[in-house]
Design a protein around this motif. Structure first.
Motif, PDB file in Angstrom:
ATOM      1  N   PRO A 235     109.256  76.950 -62.602  1.00  0.00           N
ATOM      2  CA  PRO A 235     107.968  77.121 -61.947  1.00  0.00           C
ATOM      3  C   PRO A 235     106.897  76.209 -62.557  1.00  0.00           C
ATOM      4  O   PRO A 235     106.913  75.938 -63.743  1.00  0.00           O
ATOM      5  N   THR A 236     106.010  75.761 -61.706  1.00  0.00           N
ATOM      6  CA  THR A 236     104.776  75.108 -62.141  1.00  0.00           C
ATOM      7  C   THR A 236     103.634  75.918 -61.559  1.00  0.00           C
ATOM      8  O   THR A 236     103.675  76.293 -60.390  1.00  0.00           O
ATOM      9  N   VAL A 237     102.633  76.193 -62.391  1.00  0.00           N
ATOM     10  CA  VAL A 237     101.481  76.983 -61.968  1.00  0.00           C
ATOM     11  C   VAL A 237     100.232  76.118 -62.072  1.00  0.00           C
ATOM     12  O   VAL A 237     100.001  75.478 -63.095  1.00  0.00           O
ATOM     13  N   LEU A 238      99.464  76.115 -60.993  1.00  0.00           N
ATOM     14  CA  LEU A 238      98.166  75.461 -60.978  1.00  0.00           C
ATOM     15  C   LEU A 238      97.106  76.548 -60.886  1.00  0.00           C
ATOM     16  O   LEU A 238      97.238  77.473 -60.089  1.00  0.00           O
ATOM     17  N   VAL A 239      96.072  76.435 -61.688  1.00  0.00           N
ATOM     18  CA  VAL A 239      94.934  77.342 -61.602  1.00  0.00           C
ATOM     19  C   VAL A 239      93.815  76.566 -60.937  1.00  0.00           C
ATOM     20  O   VAL A 239      93.390  75.520 -61.445  1.00  0.00           O
ATOM     21  N   LEU A 240      93.370  77.058 -59.785  1.00  0.00           N
ATOM     22  CA  LEU A 240      92.313  76.405 -59.028  1.00  0.00           C
ATOM     23  C   LEU A 240      91.011  77.170 -59.177  1.00  0.00           C
ATOM     24  O   LEU A 240      91.023  78.409 -59.208  1.00  0.00           O
ATOM     25  N   ASP A 241      89.911  76.447 -59.240  1.00  0.00           N
ATOM     26  CA  ASP A 241      88.619  77.127 -59.227  1.00  0.00           C
ATOM     27  C   ASP A 241      88.298  77.491 -57.768  1.00  0.00           C
ATOM     28  O   ASP A 241      89.099  77.249 -56.855  1.00  0.00           O
ATOM     29  N   ARG A 242      87.154  78.063 -57.528  1.00  0.00           N
ATOM     30  CA  ARG A 242      86.796  78.546 -56.190  1.00  0.00           C
ATOM     31  C   ARG A 242      86.689  77.420 -55.167  1.00  0.00           C
ATOM     32  O   ARG A 242      86.761  77.655 -53.969  1.00  0.00           O
ATOM     33  N   GLU A 243      86.538  76.180 -55.631  1.00  0.00           N
ATOM     34  CA  GLU A 243      86.433  75.040 -54.725  1.00  0.00           C
ATOM     35  C   GLU A 243      87.764  74.311 -54.531  1.00  0.00           C
ATOM     36  O   GLU A 243      87.820  73.281 -53.876  1.00  0.00           O
ATOM     37  N   GLY A 244      88.826  74.840 -55.138  1.00  0.00           N
ATOM     38  CA  GLY A 244      90.150  74.248 -54.977  1.00  0.00           C
ATOM     39  C   GLY A 244      90.490  73.148 -55.948  1.00  0.00           C
ATOM     40  O   GLY A 244      91.511  72.479 -55.812  1.00  0.00           O
ATOM     41  N   ARG A 245      89.642  72.950 -56.972  1.00  0.00           N
ATOM     42  CA  ARG A 245      89.939  71.947 -57.999  1.00  0.00           C
ATOM     43  C   ARG A 245      90.928  72.530 -59.002  1.00  0.00           C
ATOM     44  O   ARG A 245      90.808  73.677 -59.417  1.00  0.00           O
ATOM     45  N   ILE A 246      91.849  71.699 -59.429  1.00  0.00           N
ATOM     46  CA  ILE A 246      92.840  72.117 -60.425  1.00  0.00           C
ATOM     47  C   ILE A 246      92.171  72.076 -61.796  1.00  0.00           C
ATOM     48  O   ILE A 246      91.759  71.010 -62.249  1.00  0.00           O
ATOM     49  N   VAL A 247      92.055  73.237 -62.440  1.00  0.00           N
ATOM     50  CA  VAL A 247      91.444  73.278 -63.768  1.00  0.00           C
ATOM     51  C   VAL A 247      92.491  73.480 -64.863  1.00  0.00           C
ATOM     52  O   VAL A 247      92.202  73.252 -66.034  1.00  0.00           O
ATOM     53  N   ARG A 248      93.696  73.891 -64.466  1.00  0.00           N
ATOM     54  CA  ARG A 248      94.759  74.091 -65.454  1.00  0.00           C
ATOM     55  C   ARG A 248      96.096  73.923 -64.756  1.00  0.00           C
ATOM     56  O   ARG A 248      96.256  74.305 -63.616  1.00  0.00           O
ATOM     57  N   ARG A 249      97.050  73.352 -65.459  1.00  0.00           N
ATOM     58  CA  ARG A 249      98.390  73.099 -64.931  1.00  0.00           C
ATOM     59  C   ARG A 249      99.384  73.419 -66.037  1.00  0.00           C
ATOM     60  O   ARG A 249      99.189  73.008 -67.175  1.00  0.00           O
ATOM     61  N   ALA A 250     100.443  74.148 -65.694  1.00  0.00           N
ATOM     62  CA  ALA A 250     101.453  74.475 -66.695  1.00  0.00           C
ATOM     63  C   ALA A 250     102.821  74.605 -66.030  1.00  0.00           C
ATOM     64  O   ALA A 250     102.928  75.088 -64.908  1.00  0.00           O
ATOM     65  N   SER A 251     103.845  74.184 -66.743  1.00  0.00           N
ATOM     66  CA  SER A 251     105.224  74.344 -66.275  1.00  0.00           C
ATOM     67  C   SER A 251     105.907  75.394 -67.126  1.00  0.00           C
ATOM     68  O   SER A 251     105.581  75.565 -68.294  1.00  0.00           O
ATOM     69  N   GLY A 252     106.867  76.070 -66.533  1.00  0.00           N
ATOM     70  CA  GLY A 252     107.602  77.108 -67.239  1.00  0.00           C
ATOM     71  C   GLY A 252     106.998  78.473 -66.989  1.00  0.00           C
ATOM     72  O   GLY A 252     105.974  78.616 -66.323  1.00  0.00           O
ATOM     73  N   GLN A 253     107.663  79.468 -67.503  1.00  0.00           N
ATOM     74  CA  GLN A 253     107.243  80.856 -67.296  1.00  0.00           C
ATOM     75  C   GLN A 253     106.042  81.172 -68.177  1.00  0.00           C
ATOM     76  O   GLN A 253     106.136  81.135 -69.404  1.00  0.00           O
ATOM     77  N   PRO A 254     104.898  81.522 -67.580  1.00  0.00           N
ATOM     78  CA  PRO A 254     103.696  81.778 -68.377  1.00  0.00           C
ATOM     79  C   PRO A 254     103.655  83.206 -68.915  1.00  0.00           C
ATOM     80  O   PRO A 254     104.248  84.114 -68.343  1.00  0.00           O
ATOM     81  N   ARG A 255     102.942  83.368 -69.996  1.00  0.00           N
ATOM     82  CA  ARG A 255     102.674  84.713 -70.518  1.00  0.00           C
ATOM     83  C   ARG A 255     101.407  85.224 -69.848  1.00  0.00           C
ATOM     84  O   ARG A 255     100.513  84.440 -69.505  1.00  0.00           O
ATOM     85  N   ARG A 256     101.329  86.516 -69.643  1.00  0.00           N
ATOM     86  CA  ARG A 256     100.174  87.112 -68.985  1.00  0.00           C
ATOM     87  C   ARG A 256      98.869  86.721 -69.681  1.00  0.00           C
ATOM     88  O   ARG A 256      97.885  86.378 -69.023  1.00  0.00           O
ATOM     89  N   ALA A 257      98.849  86.765 -71.012  1.00  0.00           N
ATOM     90  CA  ALA A 257      97.633  86.422 -71.764  1.00  0.00           C
ATOM     91  C   ALA A 257      97.199  84.983 -71.499  1.00  0.00           C
ATOM     92  O   ALA A 257      96.002  84.703 -71.393  1.00  0.00           O
TER      93      ALA A 257
END
Length: 114
Positions: free
Chosen positions: A82-104
């Motif tokens: 998996p790759t996870v992108l965290v988008l802000d409210r305007e759809g900009r990518i503010v964080r990107r990570a590959s692999g299984q993330p921890r909840r924290a």
């Protein structure tokens, strides 16, 4: 690159919206997960992101099948699932990570987006 709210934002990153995601962005942030059918860590990631999205008002979780959306995968340079992108409210990518993330880690990344 620019700094917004103490977070470094790459201006060359594309913005994602309902057209690319197939659904609306969250009011505050969106967790975008790229998965594949046989990816075992993707299942655990799905649960983690859904739990966090349910805990935090205004946050949506969107899962995208990487095999069905190859043009988007290439445009965003997604190299693993998996790759996870965290988008802000305007759809900009503010964080990107590959692999299984921890909840924290997901919660901390959301802190950068909202």
């Amino acid at each position: 690159m620019g700094v917004r709210g103490g977070v470094v934002v790459r201006e060359d990153e594309p913005r994602l919206g309902a057209g690319e995601l197939g659904r609306e962005l969250g009011e505050r942030a969106t967790l975008v997960q790229f998965s594949t059918a046989f990816c075992q860590p993707c299942r655990a990631t799905r649960r983690t992101l859904a739990e966090v999205a349910a805990m935090v008002d205004g946050v949506e979780h969107v899962e995208i099948d990487a095999e069905d959306r190859l043009a988007l995968v290439r445009a965003l340079d997604i190299r693993a699932t998996p790759t996870v992108l965290v988008l802000d409210r305007e759809g900009r990518i503010v964080r990107r990570a590959s692999g299984q993330p921890r909840r924290a880690d997901v919660i901390a990344a959301l802190g950068e987006a909202v």
